[in-house]
Design an enzyme around this catalytic site. Structure first.
Site, short mmCIF file in Angstrom:
data_model
loop_
_atom_site.label_atom_id
_atom_site.label_comp_id
_atom_site.label_asym_id
_atom_site.label_seq_id
_atom_site.Cartn_x
_atom_site.Cartn_y
_atom_site.Cartn_z
N ASP A 279 1.02 -1.13 0.02
CA ASP A 279 -0.16 -0.23 -0.17
C ASP A 279 0.65 1.28 0.52
O ASP A 279 2.30 1.21 0.64
CB ASP A 279 -0.90 -0.28 1.20
CG ASP A 279 -1.77 -0.88 1.10
OD1 ASP A 279 -1.97 -1.54 0.07
OD2 ASP A 279 -2.66 -1.71 2.38
N VAL A 280 0.24 2.88 -0.85
CA VAL A 280 0.94 4.17 -0.48
C VAL A 280 1.45 3.72 0.90
O VAL A 280 2.53 4.47 1.19
CB VAL A 280 0.33 4.69 -0.96
CG1 VAL A 280 0.62 6.42 -1.10
CG2 VAL A 280 -0.36 4.51 -2.81
#
Length: 395
Positions: A279-280
């Site tokens: 994920d970011v």
């Protein structure tokens, strides 16, 4: 007269000694012969004549009981507890143990061979009966291919295997043109030619060393870039994309690829991509490579490669939370259960860190496990993939 009598007695004794063995070997000990005193009836014999008793008649061997075999004693030189060598009538315990082990291994190998032969015969008979072929006409099953060393397999993959005809889409992806899926789209659009003819089938077999391949008018190099593997400590805010985004993981290799011609002159630039995704907001270990087969094996859930995460929880974590995380949760209709959930020692009482190990690697799996237990994720970091752990000094 006395001298004559003594001489006669000595002669008789000497004659008896020469006609009978001086000793008998019984059970490894030397026993002296039995001497019996007897009185001679002849007038010429002296009063003190000494003779041997007649040998006892040999017993007839019974057919039911076999005669004992007289084995010679074999002396063994062994080292005693005091460290000095001595003679022994029995072998050392180490020799007896080695003999017993050798006999056991021989029996085990013979039994294994017999079972293997029986299984092979049964399988061959079943195959022959199902195919309607006579047993005499059956051919032996082909032997298993030999196992080569790691260096031999690497030489084969680099120098021989790559020269075999391969699918066109795979060759374009290995040459760094695009991903395999994008390469298939280029082929369907008619933008790829092989030996001057437009090719619209991704399954077409080509040889990159013999065939002339063009993509959008640009010729593909005869040489393929080498296989590369990088371990990256992904920063927060970067995405796992192969596009030209400014804050993607692949963009961290821009400077490396700019100097590619100096590092590997004459070879095309590799097309790098990430193995899996993070994920970011997730940081930590991620693999970047240009080897599609390696990436498929590492990222696919069927490989059961474990991945270790360190989750920072905002607030306190109790036993009920650990139990809820360990029981798992459903993600995309599939029940996901972690392999390990363990709290880590933390000096800050306001935040708690947990170690969670999973092997399926589904999308947002760790975050879903924690949120399903009623906890809030403050930070998430991956620290291990398989047996490779993120180096502590990697920035």
């Amino acid at each position: 007269m006395a001298l004559a009598t003594a001489a006669t007695a000595a002669a008789v004794s000497l004659q008896s000694l020469l006609t009978r063995p001086a000793c008998v070997l019984r059970f490894g000990r030397r026993l002296p012969p039995h001497l019996l005193r007897a009185t001679s009836s002849t007038s010429s014999a002296p009063d003190f004549n000494i003779t041997f008793a007649e040998p006892a008649p040999a017993k007839k061997a019974n057919a039911s009981s076999p005669a004992p075999s007289a084995q010679p004693l074999v002396p063994w030189i062994v080292r005693g507890e005091d460290g000095k060598p001595r003679l022994s009538t029995s072998p050392p315990p180490e020799v007896l143990q080695a003999i017993a082990l050798a006999e056991a291994e021989a029996k085990k190998a013979a039994k294994k061979e017999s079972l293997k032969g029986q299984k092979g015969a049964v399988a061959a008979a079943a195959a022959a009966s199902s195919a309607g072929v006579k047993t005499k006409e059956r051919k032996a099953a082909p032997a298993a291919p030999p196992k080569f060393s790691k260096a031999a397999r690497r030489f084969y993959n680099e120098n021989i295997k790559e020269r075999e005809p391969q699918r066109l889409a795979k060759v374009l992806a290995a040459a760094g043109v695009a991903s395999r899926r994008t390469s298939e789209e280029l082929i369907f659009q008619g933008k790829v030619t092989v030996n001057g003819a437009v090719c619209t089938s991704p399954q077409t077999k080509v040889d990159i060393l013999k065939d002339s391949i063009y993509v959008n008018g640009n010729r593909i190099s005869k040489k393929l870039p080498p296989k590369l593997y990088f371990a990256v400590n992904k920063p927060k805010g970067y995405i796992c994309s192969c596009g030209e985004e400014s804050k993607s993981v692949v963009s961290l290799f821009i400077d490396y690829l700019k100097g590619w011609n100096k590092i590997q002159p004459g070879l095309p630039k590799p097309r790098l991509f990430t193995v899996g995704r993070l994920d970011v907001a997730t940081t930590g270990l991620i693999i970047v490579t240009n080897d599609g087969e390696f990436a498929q094996k590492l990222a696919h859930p069927s490989s059961n490669v474990t991945k270790e995460y360190v989750v920072t929880i905002d607030g306190a974590v109790h036993k009920k939370h650990l139990i809820a995380i360990s029981e798992g949760t459903k993600i995309d209709g599939v029940m996901c259960v972690p392999d390990l959930v363990e709290p880590l020692a933390e000096s800050d009482t306001r935040k708690t860190r947990l170690k969670i190990v999973v092997h399926e690697g589904r999308n947002h799996e760790v975050r879903e496990l924690v949120q399903n237990a009623g906890l809030k994720v403050y930070a998430l970091k991956r620290v291990r993939i398989g047996r490779f752990r993120l180096p502590a000094d990697l920035g």
